[in-house]
Every structure is written in structure tokens, then in C-alpha cells.
Design a protein around this motif. Structure first.
Motif, PDB file in Angstrom:
ATOM      1  N   GLU A   1       0.823  -1.221   0.000  1.00  0.00           N
ATOM      2  CA  GLU A   1       0.000   0.000   0.000  1.00  0.00           C
ATOM      3  C   GLU A   1       0.857   1.271   0.000  1.00  0.00           C
ATOM      4  O   GLU A   1       0.572   2.213  -0.735  1.00  0.00           O
ATOM      5  CB  GLU A   1      -0.915   0.026   1.239  1.00  0.00           C
ATOM      6  CG  GLU A   1      -2.022  -0.983   1.219  1.00  0.00           C
ATOM      7  CD  GLU A   1      -3.251  -0.476   0.486  1.00  0.00           C
ATOM      8  OE1 GLU A   1      -3.576   0.717   0.576  1.00  0.00           O
ATOM      9  OE2 GLU A   1      -3.867  -1.314  -0.189  1.00  0.00           O
ATOM     10  N   THR A   2       1.891   1.275   0.813  1.00  0.00           N
ATOM     11  CA  THR A   2       2.737   2.467   0.931  1.00  0.00           C
ATOM     12  C   THR A   2       3.406   2.784  -0.400  1.00  0.00           C
ATOM     13  O   THR A   2       3.396   3.933  -0.857  1.00  0.00           O
ATOM     14  CB  THR A   2       3.795   2.276   2.037  1.00  0.00           C
ATOM     15  OG1 THR A   2       3.125   1.967   3.256  1.00  0.00           O
ATOM     16  CG2 THR A   2       4.637   3.515   2.215  1.00  0.00           C
ATOM     17  N   LEU A   3       3.956   1.755  -1.030  1.00  0.00           N
ATOM     18  CA  LEU A   3       4.604   1.955  -2.316  1.00  0.00           C
ATOM     19  C   LEU A   3       3.595   2.428  -3.364  1.00  0.00           C
ATOM     20  O   LEU A   3       3.882   3.362  -4.133  1.00  0.00           O
ATOM     21  CB  LEU A   3       5.286   0.667  -2.778  1.00  0.00           C
ATOM     22  CG  LEU A   3       6.004   0.759  -4.129  1.00  0.00           C
ATOM     23  CD1 LEU A   3       7.179   1.732  -4.037  1.00  0.00           C
ATOM     24  CD2 LEU A   3       6.468  -0.614  -4.570  1.00  0.00           C
ATOM     25  N   MET A   4       2.427   1.827  -3.394  1.00  0.00           N
ATOM     26  CA  MET A   4       1.395   2.220  -4.364  1.00  0.00           C
ATOM     27  C   MET A   4       1.042   3.699  -4.193  1.00  0.00           C
ATOM     28  O   MET A   4       0.947   4.435  -5.174  1.00  0.00           O
ATOM     29  CB  MET A   4       0.142   1.344  -4.208  1.00  0.00           C
ATOM     30  CG  MET A   4       0.346  -0.124  -4.545  1.00  0.00           C
ATOM     31  SD  MET A   4       0.584  -0.456  -6.287  1.00  0.00           S
ATOM     32  CE  MET A   4      -1.093  -0.347  -6.873  1.00  0.00           C
ATOM     33  N   CYS A   5       0.873   4.122  -2.947  1.00  0.00           N
ATOM     34  CA  CYS A   5       0.536   5.534  -2.670  1.00  0.00           C
ATOM     35  C   CYS A   5       1.689   6.467  -3.035  1.00  0.00           C
ATOM     36  O   CYS A   5       1.460   7.573  -3.528  1.00  0.00           O
ATOM     37  CB  CYS A   5       0.162   5.718  -1.202  1.00  0.00           C
ATOM     38  SG  CYS A   5      -1.443   5.018  -0.774  1.00  0.00           S
ATOM     39  N   ASN A   6       2.908   6.031  -2.779  1.00  0.00           N
ATOM     40  CA  ASN A   6       4.067   6.879  -3.066  1.00  0.00           C
ATOM     41  C   ASN A   6       4.367   6.986  -4.566  1.00  0.00           C
ATOM     42  O   ASN A   6       4.874   8.010  -5.015  1.00  0.00           O
ATOM     43  CB  ASN A   6       5.308   6.368  -2.328  1.00  0.00           C
ATOM     44  CG  ASN A   6       5.254   6.660  -0.840  1.00  0.00           C
ATOM     45  OD1 ASN A   6       4.600   7.610  -0.411  1.00  0.00           O
ATOM     46  ND2 ASN A   6       5.915   5.832  -0.047  1.00  0.00           N
ATOM     47  N   VAL A   7       4.072   5.947  -5.324  1.00  0.00           N
ATOM     48  CA  VAL A   7       4.365   5.957  -6.751  1.00  0.00           C
ATOM     49  C   VAL A   7       3.238   6.595  -7.566  1.00  0.00           C
ATOM     50  O   VAL A   7       3.490   7.178  -8.619  1.00  0.00           O
ATOM     51  CB  VAL A   7       4.663   4.516  -7.249  1.00  0.00           C
ATOM     52  CG1 VAL A   7       4.816   4.459  -8.757  1.00  0.00           C
ATOM     53  CG2 VAL A   7       5.907   3.973  -6.575  1.00  0.00           C
TER      54      VAL A   7
ATOM     55  N   ARG B   1      -4.716  17.173   2.204  1.00  0.00           N
ATOM     56  CA  ARG B   1      -4.192  17.390   3.563  1.00  0.00           C
ATOM     57  C   ARG B   1      -3.287  16.221   3.956  1.00  0.00           C
ATOM     58  O   ARG B   1      -3.567  15.075   3.637  1.00  0.00           O
ATOM     59  CB  ARG B   1      -5.324  17.486   4.579  1.00  0.00           C
ATOM     60  CG  ARG B   1      -6.071  18.812   4.581  1.00  0.00           C
ATOM     61  CD  ARG B   1      -7.124  18.856   5.661  1.00  0.00           C
ATOM     62  NE  ARG B   1      -7.899  17.671   5.500  1.00  0.00           N
ATOM     63  CZ  ARG B   1      -8.296  16.740   6.367  1.00  0.00           C
ATOM     64  NH1 ARG B   1      -8.155  16.800   7.401  1.00  0.00           N
ATOM     65  NH2 ARG B   1      -8.939  15.676   6.178  1.00  0.00           N
ATOM     66  N   ALA B   2      -2.228  16.550   4.668  1.00  0.00           N
ATOM     67  CA  ALA B   2      -1.327  15.501   5.171  1.00  0.00           C
ATOM     68  C   ALA B   2      -2.126  14.565   6.062  1.00  0.00           C
ATOM     69  O   ALA B   2      -3.001  14.990   6.810  1.00  0.00           O
ATOM     70  CB  ALA B   2      -0.175  16.128   5.942  1.00  0.00           C
ATOM     71  N   THR B   3      -1.874  13.301   5.972  1.00  0.00           N
ATOM     72  CA  THR B   3      -2.524  12.212   6.731  1.00  0.00           C
ATOM     73  C   THR B   3      -4.023  12.073   6.438  1.00  0.00           C
ATOM     74  O   THR B   3      -4.739  11.440   7.204  1.00  0.00           O
ATOM     75  CB  THR B   3      -2.296  12.348   8.258  1.00  0.00           C
ATOM     76  OG1 THR B   3      -3.026  13.469   8.757  1.00  0.00           O
ATOM     77  CG2 THR B   3      -0.817  12.442   8.604  1.00  0.00           C
ATOM     78  N   SER B   4      -4.511  12.662   5.329  1.00  0.00           N
ATOM     79  CA  SER B   4      -5.941  12.530   5.009  1.00  0.00           C
ATOM     80  C   SER B   4      -6.240  11.229   4.264  1.00  0.00           C
ATOM     81  O   SER B   4      -7.399  10.844   4.141  1.00  0.00           O
ATOM     82  CB  SER B   4      -6.425  13.726   4.186  1.00  0.00           C
ATOM     83  OG  SER B   4      -5.781  13.741   2.923  1.00  0.00           O
ATOM     84  N   ILE B   5      -5.209  10.549   3.800  1.00  0.00           N
ATOM     85  CA  ILE B   5      -5.373   9.305   3.041  1.00  0.00           C
ATOM     86  C   ILE B   5      -4.693   8.180   3.811  1.00  0.00           C
ATOM     87  O   ILE B   5      -3.527   8.281   4.165  1.00  0.00           O
ATOM     88  CB  ILE B   5      -4.749   9.419   1.639  1.00  0.00           C
ATOM     89  CG1 ILE B   5      -5.331  10.601   0.852  1.00  0.00           C
ATOM     90  CG2 ILE B   5      -4.863   8.114   0.868  1.00  0.00           C
ATOM     91  CD1 ILE B   5      -6.773  10.435   0.434  1.00  0.00           C
TER      92      ILE B   5
ATOM     93  N   GLU C   1      -8.359   4.483  -0.655  1.00  0.00           N
ATOM     94  CA  GLU C   1      -8.849   5.831  -0.337  1.00  0.00           C
ATOM     95  C   GLU C   1      -8.284   6.858  -1.310  1.00  0.00           C
ATOM     96  O   GLU C   1      -8.978   7.782  -1.719  1.00  0.00           O
ATOM     97  CB  GLU C   1      -8.462   6.225   1.088  1.00  0.00           C
ATOM     98  CG  GLU C   1      -9.375   5.662   2.146  1.00  0.00           C
ATOM     99  CD  GLU C   1      -9.010   6.187   3.540  1.00  0.00           C
ATOM    100  OE1 GLU C   1      -8.525   7.333   3.662  1.00  0.00           O
ATOM    101  OE2 GLU C   1      -9.247   5.440   4.502  1.00  0.00           O
ATOM    102  N   LEU C   2      -7.011   6.696  -1.674  1.00  0.00           N
ATOM    103  CA  LEU C   2      -6.383   7.623  -2.614  1.00  0.00           C
ATOM    104  C   LEU C   2      -7.096   7.575  -3.962  1.00  0.00           C
ATOM    105  O   LEU C   2      -7.431   8.616  -4.538  1.00  0.00           O
ATOM    106  CB  LEU C   2      -4.900   7.290  -2.781  1.00  0.00           C
ATOM    107  CG  LEU C   2      -4.126   8.129  -3.799  1.00  0.00           C
ATOM    108  CD1 LEU C   2      -4.159   9.609  -3.438  1.00  0.00           C
ATOM    109  CD2 LEU C   2      -2.686   7.637  -3.896  1.00  0.00           C
TER     110      LEU C   2
END
Length: 167
Positions: free
Chosen positions: A26-32, A49-53, A58-59
């Protein structure tokens, strides 16, 4: 790159395909994901907003909600039924328009497509006459017949340009 004007669902689908081997991360998917965004979509992303996802799901839901107006709306079958060959139009141009519209329609309408393509041809067109006498049971078979008649049409046009008469 997502330009902010195309279908967001298709974009996410393509992104997921490219990232399939990493789909559990999940982290990699969100970052890429932001690397697949053009300037308009990147402005949207930067405005989150930071930490909104909390997840990739959700993204992509937030992304879809923001770019909802860019959704591709499938065309109704009636559009396909209303197509016909225009006066002076080549078979190649007509078939290109027809298959472009066919691809925009959701559902399995192959049998209807075969009939409506034929009915869209002028009654005196050689392909229509030929298709009336033949049982065409698949899109591939229809495309083969269309290609044959496109070649005939192109040969006739070349013959006219050279001053020859081809029956």
C-alpha cells in the motif's frame, strides 16, 4: 500520465496493471501514484491534507471523486443503430466510424453489430448485397468481408486515378 481530461477509471486501471507485482504494498502504491499524474492532477494531489489518506483505495477514491466529470460514459446501443454510410463516403471511412462507435458501447452486441453494419450500407453497395446472401456469424468474419471489399474499393479508386475502368 493523467492529464485531468481523460477517464480517471482507465488511468487507475492502467496504473494498477503497471504496478501489479507491488499491489500488496500500500505504501509503495501511494508513493508511486503521483508519478503518474500530470500538472493538473498533481495540483490536486499536492492540495490533499497531510494524513488525510490511509490507503491506496482511499487515494483512488479521492482521485475519482475529484475527476468524476472526466468519466467515460458508454454510448447507448441506439448510437450504433443510427449509423449509416454517408453519400460519397468510402467503405474504409464508414467501417472506421462504425468500429470506433462499436468499441464505445458496453455489452455483448456482436449479433446486432453484424446486422446494423450491413443495414447501414446503401442497398446498392456490393458488400451489402454479398452479406445478404451469406450467413455471417462472427465479428471476425464480418471484418474479413469488409477488408475484402475495402481492397476492391481501393483498387477501383487507383484505377480511376490512372484512367482505367475496373468493373
Amino acid at each position: 500520465m493523467y492529464n485531468g481530461r481523460t477517464d480517471h477509471v482507465e488511468h487507475v486501471s492502467h496504473f494498477n496493471q503497471r504496478m501489479a507485482v507491488h499491489s500488496k504494498n500500500e505504501t509503495l502504491m501511494c508513493n508511486v501514484f503521483p508519478s503518474s499524474l500530470g500538472p493538473v492532477a498533481m495540483r490536486w494531489f499536492d492540495g490533499l491534507r497531510a494524513t488525510s489518506i490511509d490507503s491506496f483505495k482511499e487515494l483512488t477514491q479521492a482521485f475519482g471523486s475529484h475527476f468524476i466529470t472526466c468519466s467515460r460514459v458508454p454510448q447507448p446501443l441506439a448510437f450504433l443503430l443510427s449509423l449509416s454510410m454517408r453519400e460519397g463516403e468510402t467503405l474504409k471511412t464508414y467501417s472506421n466510424r462504425y468500429w470506433e462507435m462499436f468499441n464505445e458501447i458496453d455489452g455483448d452486441f456482436n449479433v446486432i453489430a453484424i446486422s446494423t453494419f450491413k443495414l447501414g450500407l446503401p442497398t446498392e453497395h456490393g458488400l451489402r448485397k454479398s452479406l445478404t446472401g451469406k450467413l455471417v456469424i462472427s465479428i471476425h468474419q464480418l471484418i474479413d468481408w469488409i477488408d475484402k471489399y475495402k481492397r476492391i474499393e481501393e483498387d477501383q479508386q487507383q484505377g480511376k486515378r490512372k484512367g482505367m475502368v475496373i468493373p
